[in-house]
Design an enzyme around this catalytic site. Structure first.
Site, mmCIF file in Angstrom:
data_model
loop_
_atom_site.group_PDB
_atom_site.id
_atom_site.type_symbol
_atom_site.label_atom_id
_atom_site.label_comp_id
_atom_site.label_asym_id
_atom_site.label_seq_id
_atom_site.Cartn_x
_atom_site.Cartn_y
_atom_site.Cartn_z
ATOM 1 C CB THR A 99 -0.863 -0.090 1.245
ATOM 2 O OG1 THR A 99 0.015 0.293 2.410
ATOM 3 C CG2 THR A 99 -1.727 -1.263 1.441
ATOM 4 C CG ASP A 100 1.039 5.905 -0.953
ATOM 5 O OD1 ASP A 100 2.079 5.960 -0.198
ATOM 6 O OD2 ASP A 100 0.768 6.750 -1.900
ATOM 7 C CB ALA A 101 1.444 6.266 3.827
#
Length: 552
Positions: free
Chosen positions: A309-311
């Site tokens: 995932t992104d953050a």
């Protein structure tokens, strides 16, 4: 594909899940299947054995990449002991100097080796270069758009190889780069010059070249942000972008770099917190979308590497669900690693409950854990020697690294406008310098042999960065032209600044504000650098097309 013999035995002897055994067979073609003992036919030995030794807590830990704490290993001990994470990500607050960073890396790896199955950590960082660069030490390269302006994948390789050497010296084994987004919106608030450009073919070539160079150097590259963040006017750190683009347009403009990365066997892909209604009619962002991650990335493109995932502390993914539910939904969507969980305890509890209630099977968890472990083994993380903090400073001070950065910057300098042959200025010409980065730009111009003055100038050099709609940045240009002085604009962000100055005599785009980019611009003004860059994006408001670039 038939499972190679070593893995058939491993699956029998280690009681791995059917899905895990299938994964091993798919990612490891044997010589009998027409493969060869190359990168593509890498055969993991340690990964399946480690998986067999893990309990559910260990497995869930491998799915998490947590934010590092403080500047010492001791400050991370409780975090590692509690969650046994698959990795940590470093930010500016964790980093003060080369020896300190290397000591931190060595220390947290030592702590990780004592927990659970003793699996070493992915130690990651956002060291894209240019705008997004976390290291306070080492070499500063221009942004990706500057690399795109060179049109030369060799420059992409040079930037990645040099950066990788410095990361290795610091004990960092994963870089959340390169950006594979195609920047088609000049008003994009979060991508812009982080992108190689607006041409999907150019972005594909550069992203694959950089990812390959990182991997060859032993650094895990993470291609981001699937399915594409280049056509947004909302920053997913603070909101949830919606890209209501027809699928055929997305496939033509934004999919190609990711397809190329998948075809090249890239190590890891990062998801984007964007909603794309034409790809998934639901209300969740791509990070949580089974239709986009499992359906398109895994199914249609055939990607079986690590998906991160992104953050997960960004607002773009926290609109409608609790932090624990977000973690579960990401895994359901086909993600393998959960980056920067804002509440790790909630995530562990939610994932554990999902397994106990058969919402997530342990077999599904095994698939992701095995992908993570196989990648760690492939890049040497599982058997890496401890980094030497005493040697870190020297590695980051290699003069060849600074030369490499200047080489990339010089090759990127793009002369877009040069009315009446204004440039290069004559040797010893007097210039007044104003605007963005004026002090550093003045120093670079003086170094290039021009006389920097406050009065009696022959020409005015004005630095800009995001000048469209900025009265403050337009003022020095207008004032100089009102005095009858020729103006040279040095655009240090997107080249779209040209739209603000339709009548300016000289316009140089360097796509970055790092020192080597200002030196390259000064070199063009003084005639010491031949401008060979070409625009990697269109400038719609100035009616200038990608590919434009003047020489002397």
């Amino acid at each position: 594909m038939r499972l190679p013999a070593p893995y058939a035995l491993a699956c029998v002897g280690l009681a791995l899940s059917t899905a895990a055994c299938t994964l091993l067979g798919e990612v490891n073609p044997s010589e009998e299947d027409g493969g060869s003992p190359t990168e593509e036919s890498f055969e993991p030995v340690l990964a399946p054995r480690l998986l067999e030794e893990m309990d559910l807590g260990d497995k869930i830990g491998q799915l998490m990449v947590l934010t590092a704490q403080g500047t010492t290993a001791a400050e991370n001990a409780a975090l590692i002991e509690t969650y046994r994470p698959g990795g940590l990500i470093y930010f500016d607050a964790n980093l003060t100097g080369a020896e300190q960073i290397a000591s931190l890396s060595a220390g947290v790896q030592e702590i990780a080796a004592e927990q659970g199955a003793g699996v070493p950590l992915f130690l990651g960082i956002d060291q894209e270069q240019g705008l997004v660069a976390r290291l306070p030490v080492g070499t500063s390269f221009p942004d990706a758009m500057a690399v795109g302006a060179t049109g030369d994948t060799g420059q992409a390789v040079l930037r990645a190889t040099t950066t990788a050497a410095e990361l290795n010296a610091l004990g960092i084994n994963l870089n959340y780069a390169p950006v594979a987004d195609v920047n088609t919106d000049p008003d994009n608030p979060v991508i812009g010059i982080r992108s190689f450009g607006s041409d999907p073919a150019l972005v594909s070539e550069m992203a694959v070249a950089e990812a390959g160079a990182y991997a060859e150097a032993g650094i895990v590259p993470v291609v981001k942000h699937f399915p594409g963040h280049g056509d947004t006017d909302v920053d997913s750190h603070t909101g949830l972008p919606v890209i209501d683009m027809p699928r055929d347009e997305w496939e033509a403009e934004h999919l190609p770099p990711f397809r190329a990365a998948v075809d090249a066997g890239v190590d890891a892909v990062m998801t984007a917190h964007v909603i794309m209604p034409q790809l998934d009619a639901g209300t969740d962002p791509a990070t949580l979308s089974p239709a986009i991650i499992d359906g398109i990335l895994r199914g249609e493109l055939g990607y079986d590497g690590v998906v991160t995932t992104d953050a997960l502390n960004m607002e773009g993914v926290r609109q409608d669900h609790t932090d624990g539910e977000i973690a579960v939904r990401a895994l359901e969507a086909g993600v393998d690693q959960l980056l920067m969980l804002p509440d790790p305890a909630a995530a562990v509890a939610a994932i554990t409950e999902a397994v106990e209630q058969d919402r997530l099977t342990e077999e599904r968890i095994d698939e992701s854990v095995l992908r993570v472990l196989v990648l760690k083994e492939r890049r040497g993380v599982l058997e890496a020697d401890p980094v030497d903090p005493a040697a870190a400073e020297a590695a980051l001070s290699d003069p060849a690294h600074a030369e490499a950065a200047q080489t990339v910057a010089d090759a990127s300098a793009t002369l877009v406008r040069n009315e009446s042959g204004l440039l290069p200025l004559a040797a010893g010409a007097r210039v007044r310098v104003e605007g963005t980065g004026a002090d550093r730009l003045a120093g670079a111009l003086a170094e290039a042999g021009l006389e920097v003055v406050t009065e009696g100038a022959d020409a005015v050099v004005v630095g800009t960065n995001g000048a469209r709609g900025s009265a403050e940045q337009s003022a020095p240009v207008e004032a100089a032209r009102a005095q009858g002085l020729p103006v040279v604009v040095v655009a240090q962000g997107g080249p779209y600044d040209l739209e603000a100055f339709p009548g300016v005599e000289g316009f140089i785009a360097v796509y970055s504000s790092v020192d080597v980019s200002l030196a390259a611009a000064a070199g063009v003004v003084a005639g010491e650098v031949e401008p060979t860059g070409t625009l990697p994006v269109d400038i719609p408001g100035a009616d200038v097309a990608a590919g434009t670039g003047l020489g002397f």
